[in-house]
Motif scaffolding. Structure first.
Motif, PDB file in Angstrom:
ATOM      1  N   ARG A 158     -10.394  -5.118  -1.466  1.00 44.70           N
ATOM      2  CA  ARG A 158     -10.158  -6.169  -2.449  1.00 44.70           C
ATOM      3  C   ARG A 158     -11.479  -6.866  -2.786  1.00 44.70           C
ATOM      4  NH1 ARG A 158      -8.637 -11.664  -0.915  1.00 44.70           N
ATOM      5  NH2 ARG A 158      -7.305 -12.661  -2.472  1.00 44.70           N
ATOM      6  N   THR A 191      -5.811  -5.819   2.064  1.00 43.28           N
ATOM      7  CA  THR A 191      -5.253  -5.561   0.745  1.00 43.28           C
ATOM      8  C   THR A 191      -6.266  -4.801  -0.088  1.00 43.28           C
ATOM      9  OG1 THR A 191      -3.968  -7.584   0.874  1.00 43.28           O
ATOM     10  CG2 THR A 191      -4.218  -6.596  -1.292  1.00 43.28           C
ATOM     11  N   ARG A 202       0.826  -1.208   0.000  1.00 46.52           N
ATOM     12  CA  ARG A 202       0.000   0.000   0.000  1.00 46.52           C
ATOM     13  C   ARG A 202       0.861   1.260   0.000  1.00 46.52           C
ATOM     14  NH1 ARG A 202      -2.831  -3.443   3.379  1.00 46.52           N
ATOM     15  NH2 ARG A 202      -1.839  -2.611   5.248  1.00 46.52           N
ATOM     16  N   ASP A 221      -2.785 -12.400  -5.500  1.00 45.93           N
ATOM     17  CA  ASP A 221      -3.617 -12.957  -4.438  1.00 45.93           C
ATOM     18  C   ASP A 221      -3.016 -14.228  -3.855  1.00 45.93           C
ATOM     19  OD1 ASP A 221      -5.366 -10.901  -4.774  1.00 45.93           O
ATOM     20  OD2 ASP A 221      -6.793 -12.027  -5.983  1.00 45.93           O
ATOM     21  N   ASN A 224      -5.166  -8.434  -6.520  1.00 43.66           N
ATOM     22  CA  ASN A 224      -6.033  -7.444  -5.878  1.00 43.66           C
ATOM     23  C   ASN A 224      -7.510  -7.843  -5.961  1.00 43.66           C
ATOM     24  OD1 ASN A 224      -3.558  -6.019  -7.139  1.00 43.66           O
ATOM     25  ND2 ASN A 224      -4.158  -4.660  -5.455  1.00 43.66           N
ATOM     26  N   GLU A 259      -7.933  -2.367  -3.238  1.00 42.36           N
ATOM     27  CA  GLU A 259      -8.138  -2.458  -4.674  1.00 42.36           C
ATOM     28  C   GLU A 259      -7.114  -1.602  -5.409  1.00 42.36           C
ATOM     29  OE1 GLU A 259      -9.256  -1.534  -7.666  1.00 42.36           O
ATOM     30  OE2 GLU A 259     -10.259  -3.365  -8.298  1.00 42.36           O
ATOM     31  N   LEU A 260      -6.860  -1.969  -6.646  1.00 42.70           N
ATOM     32  CA  LEU A 260      -5.893  -1.236  -7.457  1.00 42.70           C
ATOM     33  C   LEU A 260      -6.240   0.241  -7.596  1.00 42.70           C
ATOM     34  CD1 LEU A 260      -4.946  -3.608 -10.397  1.00 42.70           C
ATOM     35  CD2 LEU A 260      -3.353  -2.319  -8.976  1.00 42.70           C
TER      36      LEU A 260
END
Length: 313
Positions: free
Chosen positions: A193, A125, A36, A109, A258, A127-128
């Protein structure tokens, strides 16, 4: 120098056992935290390795007032800030980070698919889209936002970790949140995610098997968008289908990153005896069609998934 006593040996063994337990318990989530902050797995892995190295050297100074997890997060965060001091003075390009940021990368993942702390690390985790938004922030703002709005640390804890007064920490957070609102999905639930569905997996399989422009056109949304920095984006179903359907010798492997479907891509140049790792395509699916493909160019993105650089036919 006197020889170590049995008590010294026992203390050393206890220290080693504590450290090994901390590594087993927190390595995966620290990797997600490092991702991140840095935006790619290679830098995150370097950050985590250095974090544990520093933690081992400073293990005798750990007093237990905070949890081992919090202590490690503080070490990792300050390491990130130390390495980004020069970067903080650079201007960040405007616009979509997927188009200009060549350092941005996906998070496999598979790195979260095993171990006792999988659920915790996977839940954290993001999201993009949020990772891309964070690249617009200077390092201290990024660290403050991740600690406060992703991890839920108190403003006082954020201030203590960053070594600033509480008003300064709050100012960093306010500026970070304003920038994130401009670049990230409006709903914080979209920062997390997403879950990969069986329909997503089926569409990914068909995408991996597609070869001709007609094959791809059947899978793409009308306004599909392909990004692959530093090249300009490709927009629209016809342009995207023609680009994807070029007669090249590909080998592809379905994966997920992701929480999105992803494709690991190898290319064999004419006359070559092997395939070389080239890119990871991460897809965004809407209404049963591929609405976006973010292509991350470079063998290091592929090898982050545990794949080799070269494949022999």
């Amino acid at each position: 120098m006197s020889a170590p006593t049995r008590g010294d040996d026992a203390m050393a063994d206890e220290s080693r056992a504590w450290f090994e337990a901390a590594h087993a318990a927190h390595h995966r989530e620290l990797l997600a935290h490092g991702y991140r902050l840095t935006g790619n797995v290679a830098d995150a892995d370097d950050l985590v390795q250095e974090t544990f190295l520093r933690a081992w050297k400073a293990r005798d100074t750990f007093e237990g007032r905070a949890s081992a997890r919090t202590w490690l997060y503080r070490i990792a965060t300050n390491l990130f800030l130390d390495t980004r001091k020069a970067a903080s003075r650079r201007t960040t390009p405007a616009g979509d980070a997927f188009e200009w940021n060549t350092a941005l990368g996906p998070f496999p993942d598979t790195l979260l698919d095993a171990g006792p702390h999988t659920a915790h690390a996977a839940a954290e985790t993001v999201e993009l889209a949020l990772i891309a938004a964070l690249t617009h922030l200077p390092p201290r703002q990024r660290a403050a936002f991740v600690l406060r709005d992703v991890h839920g640390w108190t403003p006082a804890e954020v201030a203590d970790t960053l070594g600033v007064a509480l008003p300064a920490a709050n100012s960093l957070l306010q500026r970070a949140r304003a920038a994130v609102r401009r670049h990230a999905p409006a709903d914080p639930r979209d920062w997390r995610r997403p879950a990969l569905t069986s329909a997503d997996e089926d569409l990914l399989r068909r995408y991996a098997e597609a070869r001709s422009p007609a094959d791809f056109r059947a899978l793409l949304a009308e306004d599909v968008r392909i990004t692959m920095p530093p090249e300009p984006a490709i927009v629209g179903v016809d342009a995207a289908a023609d680009f994807l359907g070029r007669p090249l010798d590909w080998r592809t492997f379905p994966a997920s990153a992701n929480g999105r479907p992803a494709l690991l891509c190898y290319l064999r140049e004419p006359g070559a005896t092997h395939y070389e790792a080239l890119a990871v395509d991460v897809l965004r699916i809407e209404g049963g069609r591929i609405a976006e493909s973010n292509a991350f160019i470079g063998a290091h993105h592929v090898t982050a998934f545990g794949m080799p650089r070269l494949l022999v036919p």
